[in-house]
Design a protein around this motif. Structure first.
Motif, PDB file in Angstrom:
ATOM      1  N   TYR A 204      12.411  -0.032  -5.416  1.00  0.00           N
ATOM      2  CA  TYR A 204      11.306  -0.409  -4.754  1.00  0.00           C
ATOM      3  C   TYR A 204      11.962  -0.391  -3.543  1.00  0.00           C
ATOM      4  CZ  TYR A 204       9.724  -3.371  -8.081  1.00  0.00           C
ATOM      5  OH  TYR A 204       8.900  -4.727  -8.818  1.00  0.00           O
ATOM      6  N   LEU A 205      10.019   0.510  -3.181  1.00  0.00           N
ATOM      7  CA  LEU A 205       9.969   0.873  -1.437  1.00  0.00           C
ATOM      8  C   LEU A 205       8.846   0.511  -0.771  1.00  0.00           C
ATOM      9  CD1 LEU A 205      10.987   4.375  -0.417  1.00  0.00           C
ATOM     10  CD2 LEU A 205       9.105   3.074  -0.124  1.00  0.00           C
ATOM     11  N   ILE A 206       8.970   0.056   1.322  1.00  0.00           N
ATOM     12  CA  ILE A 206       7.999  -0.827   1.253  1.00  0.00           C
ATOM     13  C   ILE A 206       7.700   0.198   2.653  1.00  0.00           C
ATOM     14  CG2 ILE A 206       8.634  -2.895   0.024  1.00  0.00           C
ATOM     15  CD1 ILE A 206       9.037  -3.646   2.209  1.00  0.00           C
ATOM     16  N   ALA A 207       7.021   1.193   2.733  1.00  0.00           N
ATOM     17  CA  ALA A 207       6.606   1.547   3.612  1.00  0.00           C
ATOM     18  C   ALA A 207       5.482   1.078   4.622  1.00  0.00           C
ATOM     19  CB  ALA A 207       5.990   3.440   3.326  1.00  0.00           C
ATOM     20  N   SER A 208       5.722   0.787   6.087  1.00  0.00           N
ATOM     21  CA  SER A 208       5.355  -0.310   6.668  1.00  0.00           C
ATOM     22  C   SER A 208       4.363   0.939   7.530  1.00  0.00           C
ATOM     23  CB  SER A 208       5.807  -1.253   7.592  1.00  0.00           C
ATOM     24  OG  SER A 208       5.896  -2.400   6.059  1.00  0.00           O
ATOM     25  N   ALA A 209       4.078   0.642   7.855  1.00  0.00           N
ATOM     26  CA  ALA A 209       3.008   2.521   8.827  1.00  0.00           C
ATOM     27  C   ALA A 209       2.509   1.519   9.880  1.00  0.00           C
ATOM     28  CB  ALA A 209       2.477   3.213   8.073  1.00  0.00           C
ATOM     29  N   GLN A 210       2.198   2.980  10.605  1.00  0.00           N
ATOM     30  CA  GLN A 210       0.962   2.521  12.211  1.00  0.00           C
ATOM     31  C   GLN A 210      -0.257   2.690  11.694  1.00  0.00           C
ATOM     32  OE1 GLN A 210       1.257   0.635  15.464  1.00  0.00           O
ATOM     33  NE2 GLN A 210       3.967   0.111  15.213  1.00  0.00           N
ATOM     34  N   GLY A 211      -1.917   2.392  11.952  1.00  0.00           N
ATOM     35  CA  GLY A 211      -2.482   3.484  11.973  1.00  0.00           C
ATOM     36  C   GLY A 211      -3.749   3.466  12.803  1.00  0.00           C
ATOM     37  N   GLY A 212      -4.131   4.655  12.739  1.00  0.00           N
ATOM     38  CA  GLY A 212      -5.693   4.392  13.784  1.00  0.00           C
ATOM     39  C   GLY A 212      -5.670   4.977  15.356  1.00  0.00           C
ATOM     40  N   THR A 213      -6.090   4.771  15.748  1.00  0.00           N
ATOM     41  CA  THR A 213      -6.385   5.717  16.773  1.00  0.00           C
ATOM     42  C   THR A 213      -5.753   4.620  18.380  1.00  0.00           C
ATOM     43  OG1 THR A 213      -8.383   6.763  16.105  1.00  0.00           O
ATOM     44  CG2 THR A 213      -8.098   6.470  18.966  1.00  0.00           C
ATOM     45  N   THR A 224      -2.367   7.979  14.446  1.00  0.00           N
ATOM     46  CA  THR A 224      -1.878   7.878  13.527  1.00  0.00           C
ATOM     47  C   THR A 224      -2.215   8.530  11.904  1.00  0.00           C
ATOM     48  OG1 THR A 224      -1.133   5.639  13.400  1.00  0.00           O
ATOM     49  CG2 THR A 224       0.373   7.273  14.652  1.00  0.00           C
ATOM     50  N   TYR A 225      -1.531   8.145  10.537  1.00  0.00           N
ATOM     51  CA  TYR A 225      -1.951   8.009   9.643  1.00  0.00           C
ATOM     52  C   TYR A 225      -2.589   6.977   9.086  1.00  0.00           C
ATOM     53  CZ  TYR A 225      -2.584   9.611   4.345  1.00  0.00           C
ATOM     54  OH  TYR A 225      -3.392   9.077   3.459  1.00  0.00           O
ATOM     55  N   GLY A 226      -1.535   5.711   8.680  1.00  0.00           N
ATOM     56  CA  GLY A 226      -1.433   4.417   8.350  1.00  0.00           C
ATOM     57  C   GLY A 226      -1.332   5.166   6.562  1.00  0.00           C
ATOM     58  N   HIS A 227      -1.988   3.886   5.897  1.00  0.00           N
ATOM     59  CA  HIS A 227      -1.844   3.627   4.124  1.00  0.00           C
ATOM     60  C   HIS A 227      -0.503   3.497   3.742  1.00  0.00           C
ATOM     61  CE1 HIS A 227      -4.611   7.137   4.959  1.00  0.00           C
ATOM     62  NE2 HIS A 227      -5.522   6.332   3.480  1.00  0.00           N
ATOM     63  N   SER A 228      -0.254   2.470   5.113  1.00  0.00           N
ATOM     64  CA  SER A 228       0.824   2.203   4.014  1.00  0.00           C
ATOM     65  C   SER A 228       1.740   1.620   2.870  1.00  0.00           C
ATOM     66  CB  SER A 228       1.126   0.306   4.906  1.00  0.00           C
ATOM     67  OG  SER A 228       1.053   0.269   5.948  1.00  0.00           O
ATOM     68  N   LEU A 229       2.472   1.600   2.048  1.00  0.00           N
ATOM     69  CA  LEU A 229       2.044   1.347   0.523  1.00  0.00           C
ATOM     70  C   LEU A 229       3.747   0.413  -0.009  1.00  0.00           C
ATOM     71  CD1 LEU A 229       2.476   5.671  -0.972  1.00  0.00           C
ATOM     72  CD2 LEU A 229       0.722   3.730  -0.438  1.00  0.00           C
ATOM     73  N   VAL A 230       2.972   0.233  -1.214  1.00  0.00           N
ATOM     74  CA  VAL A 230       4.409  -0.882  -1.550  1.00  0.00           C
ATOM     75  C   VAL A 230       4.685   0.289  -2.872  1.00  0.00           C
ATOM     76  CG1 VAL A 230       5.745  -2.342  -2.846  1.00  0.00           C
ATOM     77  CG2 VAL A 230       3.529  -2.066  -1.431  1.00  0.00           C
ATOM     78  N   VAL A 231       5.527   1.108  -3.589  1.00  0.00           N
ATOM     79  CA  VAL A 231       5.926   1.633  -4.702  1.00  0.00           C
ATOM     80  C   VAL A 231       7.643   1.120  -5.566  1.00  0.00           C
ATOM     81  CG1 VAL A 231       6.567   3.897  -5.235  1.00  0.00           C
ATOM     82  CG2 VAL A 231       5.363   3.335  -2.948  1.00  0.00           C
ATOM     83  N   PRO A 233      10.353   1.045  -8.901  1.00  0.00           N
ATOM     84  CA  PRO A 233      10.904   2.240  -8.630  1.00  0.00           C
ATOM     85  C   PRO A 233      10.442   3.274 -10.185  1.00  0.00           C
ATOM     86  CG  PRO A 233      11.829  -0.067  -9.378  1.00  0.00           C
ATOM     87  CD  PRO A 233      10.779  -0.414  -9.341  1.00  0.00           C
ATOM     88  N   TRP A 234       9.806   2.871 -10.850  1.00  0.00           N
ATOM     89  CA  TRP A 234       8.630   4.054 -11.485  1.00  0.00           C
ATOM     90  C   TRP A 234       8.530   5.031 -10.812  1.00  0.00           C
ATOM     91  CZ3 TRP A 234      10.940   4.957 -16.058  1.00  0.00           C
ATOM     92  CH2 TRP A 234       9.831   5.886 -16.998  1.00  0.00           C
ATOM     93  N   GLY A 235       8.208   4.872  -9.648  1.00  0.00           N
ATOM     94  CA  GLY A 235       7.238   5.832  -8.250  1.00  0.00           C
ATOM     95  C   GLY A 235       5.658   4.722  -8.775  1.00  0.00           C
ATOM     96  N   ALA A 236       4.913   3.886  -8.761  1.00  0.00           N
ATOM     97  CA  ALA A 236       3.960   3.651  -9.293  1.00  0.00           C
ATOM     98  C   ALA A 236       3.928   2.707  -7.751  1.00  0.00           C
ATOM     99  CB  ALA A 236       3.418   2.629 -10.895  1.00  0.00           C
ATOM    100  N   VAL A 237       2.611   2.775  -7.441  1.00  0.00           N
ATOM    101  CA  VAL A 237       2.499   2.470  -5.925  1.00  0.00           C
ATOM    102  C   VAL A 237       1.311   0.835  -6.591  1.00  0.00           C
ATOM    103  CG1 VAL A 237       0.258   2.180  -3.865  1.00  0.00           C
ATOM    104  CG2 VAL A 237       1.509   4.683  -4.562  1.00  0.00           C
ATOM    105  N   VAL A 238       1.697  -0.451  -6.294  1.00  0.00           N
ATOM    106  CA  VAL A 238       1.985  -2.003  -6.429  1.00  0.00           C
ATOM    107  C   VAL A 238       1.655  -2.964  -5.467  1.00  0.00           C
ATOM    108  CG1 VAL A 238       3.285  -1.756  -8.645  1.00  0.00           C
ATOM    109  CG2 VAL A 238       4.576  -2.341  -6.061  1.00  0.00           C
ATOM    110  N   GLY A 239       1.281  -1.612  -4.411  1.00  0.00           N
ATOM    111  CA  GLY A 239       0.352  -2.069  -2.689  1.00  0.00           C
ATOM    112  C   GLY A 239       0.197  -0.884  -2.020  1.00  0.00           C
ATOM    113  N   GLN A 240      -0.797  -1.758  -1.494  1.00  0.00           N
ATOM    114  CA  GLN A 240      -0.980  -0.489  -0.142  1.00  0.00           C
ATOM    115  C   GLN A 240      -2.502  -0.660   0.649  1.00  0.00           C
ATOM    116  OE1 GLN A 240      -3.130   3.550  -1.893  1.00  0.00           O
ATOM    117  NE2 GLN A 240      -3.360   2.111  -3.833  1.00  0.00           N
ATOM    118  N   VAL A 241      -1.806  -0.255   1.875  1.00  0.00           N
ATOM    119  CA  VAL A 241      -3.584  -0.670   3.231  1.00  0.00           C
ATOM    120  C   VAL A 241      -4.277   0.894   2.942  1.00  0.00           C
ATOM    121  CG1 VAL A 241      -4.126  -1.100   5.153  1.00  0.00           C
ATOM    122  CG2 VAL A 241      -1.446  -1.939   4.413  1.00  0.00           C
ATOM    123  N   GLU A 242      -5.902   0.657   2.271  1.00  0.00           N
ATOM    124  CA  GLU A 242      -5.894   2.150   2.363  1.00  0.00           C
ATOM    125  C   GLU A 242      -7.159   2.133   3.008  1.00  0.00           C
ATOM    126  OE1 GLU A 242      -8.948   0.995  -1.377  1.00  0.00           O
ATOM    127  OE2 GLU A 242      -6.776   0.759  -2.927  1.00  0.00           O
TER     128      GLU A 242
END
Length: 276
Positions: A204-213, A224-231, A233-242
């Motif tokens: 699994y991979l979780i990527a908490s991001a800075q986003g916005g102005t 910054t780009y935002g779009h925090s993700l949870v991926v 082990p198969w590479g499927a996105v199973v959570g995100q801040v869209e």
């Protein structure tokens, strides 16, 4: 180890004001715990301090600073682990871009110092030189939460597969990639890199991001780009801040999913190290 781990990936718009950022963290935690009980909450790179004006001096935090006492209280209040993706931390007389873990018992400890510092010059933009401020970290780091083995990285590290290969060989269950990606590179590379690292690590991979102005109180603006993700082990996105806004996503990670992926494609038995 626990067969499941509920996590929250928190997205922030931090600025150069520690009190404002702490208030943002408190508000996120309050919102998250109204309806969820994650065992681990991941916050992004620069969560407590985001420099908005390139070249401005960063003093850095000490482990004795009051902000960490407050975060300790919050971890105890919610009975959860807080992962501070990174803060500018003074260690042994040097400034590091450092991750920190706050345990449910209130212990606060630095865990990983960023190995790959962001020295780049994109076309049409001013150069960014992280190494002018920070010292390079020296080694990978694996932390544990309820028996889950977690490999730590920070932002620019995502481009260096050899670091993730080390974690894969040690069969970590989860990778952390807190970040403050630029919009230009985020649009081009963010999701591709994150999903690739999860696939090749079978973790699994979780990527908490800075986003916005990010509007600095001392002047300066960053995007910054935002779009925090949870991926998974198969590479499927199973959570995100869209979006690029402050927010969070919740996901339940399972050992069954990890074991299933590794059973289908048993990479650990096939891995060969190239001869130089």
């Amino acid at each position: 180890m626990s067969s499941e781990l509920v996590i929250a990936v928190a997205q922030m718009t931090s600025i150069d004001d520690v009190d404002a950022n702490l208030m943002q963290i408190e508000a996120l935690l309050e919102d998250i715990f109204k309806s969820h009980k994650p065992r681990l909450v991941g916050f992004p790179e620069n969560c407590l301090y985001m420099r908005t004006k390139e070249g401005e001096k960063i003093l850095g935090f000490a482990l004795t600073d009051a902000v960490f006492s407050k975060l300790s209280e919050l971890a105890k209040k919610y009975d959860t682990y807080l992962h501070l993706g990174s803060v500018p931390l003074q260690l042994e007389g040097h400034l590091y871009n450092s991750s920190m873990l706050v345990t449910p018992a209130g212990e606060v400890k630095p865990t990983y110092q960023k190995l790959h510092l962001f020295d780049i010059h994109l076309e049409g933009q001013k150069p960014i030189r992280e190494s002018d401020v920070f010292r390079h970290g020296q080694r990978p780091s694996i932390i544990e939460v309820d028996g889950w083995r977690i490999g730590e990285t920070i932002c620019y590290d995502i481009r260096f597969a050899e670091l993730f290969s080390q974690y894969a060989r040690k069969e970590v269950d989860l990778l952390l990639v807190p970040a403050a990606f630029l919009v230009k590179t985020g649009e081009a590379h963010w999701e591709i890199l994150l999903r690739a690292r999860a696939i090749e690590s079978q973790s699994y991979l979780i990527a908490s991001a800075q986003g916005g102005t990010h509007m600095g109180v001392n002047g300066g603006v960053r995007e910054t780009y935002g779009h925090s993700l949870v991926v998974d082990p198969w590479g499927a996105v199973v959570g995100q801040v869209e979006s690029r806004n402050v927010g969070y996503a919740i996901a339940t990670l399972t050992k069954e999913r990890i074991d299933g992926v590794r059973r289908q494609i048993p990479m650990k038995f096939h891995r060969r190290l190239p001869v130089a």
